[in-house]
Design an enzyme around this catalytic site. Sequence first.
Site, PDB file in Angstrom:
ATOM      1  N   LYS A 286       0.806  -1.217   0.000  1.00 23.69           N
ATOM      2  CA  LYS A 286       0.000   0.000   0.000  1.00 23.69           C
ATOM      3  C   LYS A 286       0.842   1.271   0.000  1.00 23.69           C
ATOM      4  CE  LYS A 286      -4.243  -2.105   1.577  1.00 23.69           C
ATOM      5  NZ  LYS A 286      -5.366  -2.137   2.533  1.00 23.69           N
TER       6      LYS A 286
ATOM      7  N   ARG B  51      -3.019 -10.302   5.334  1.00 26.39           N
ATOM      8  CA  ARG B  51      -3.464 -10.488   3.948  1.00 26.39           C
ATOM      9  C   ARG B  51      -2.410  -9.875   3.036  1.00 26.39           C
ATOM     10  NH1 ARG B  51      -6.211  -7.365   0.223  1.00 26.39           N
ATOM     11  NH2 ARG B  51      -7.693  -8.456  -1.153  1.00 26.39           N
TER      12      ARG B  51
END
Length: 264
Positions: free
Chosen positions: A208, A245
């Site tokens: 991210k 995740r």
Amino acid sequence: MTVIWGIVNVTTDSFSDGGRYIDPERAIAHGLALQDAGATILDIGGESTRPGSERVEPAVEQQRVVPVIQELAARGIAVSIDTLNASTAAAAVRAGARIVNDVSGGLADPEMRAAVAESGADFAIGHWRGPSTDMYARAEYRRASREVAGELRERVGEAAAAGIAPSRIILDPGIGFAKAGDQNWDVLRGLDDITALGHRVLIGTSRKRFLAEALGGGEVSEERRDLATAVTSALAVRHDVWAVRVHNVAATRDALAIAHAWEG
């Protein structure tokens, strides 16, 4: 041991790997490779939720994910469906998915909680303040971790009212969703506020933007983002998170092995 969720994006526009696995056979092969690398759960998504992404019709989403879920579930693999749509969640569970992973926590589709309750699947509730098209407009916090915990508590109450037992609930503080820059780090530093709610906690930092910013910004390679993801996953172990995740399962598997060895 911390559980690893492997990401399988059957999409054209996901921020990291959009288009790589839009073909079902390639998606299935990728899922099998992630399992071989150490993933316990495969999270299959047919609609991107990256910042600025546009919605996909549920029929298109289901056309993408259902064949992949059917094949992977038939091989005995635990599968999660990453969706905002109740109809897709129901179709995925019929195809063999065991978990519904809704980054909106049931807010995007008012039918979602009832669909999950009826399905018997576990429910991963994400922290969310609005659609991807303008999520950062809602990124205002005084104490991010406490506010996120408070809003997740509300989502848990709504899920319980719909008939979803506490044992079926997983909480995801939604790293990157309606959170900019240091707000994500505030949530990660305050993970104890989330785990204190008493449910399994799932963390998704993989590749991210806030990781790239911490590495100096600009064009940060996928490999460097994967290393940063593995580090954050290992640090999350200290806060007793249940699962992480990730895109690169092998890197995180190794980081978690070292973290667990360190902890004894």
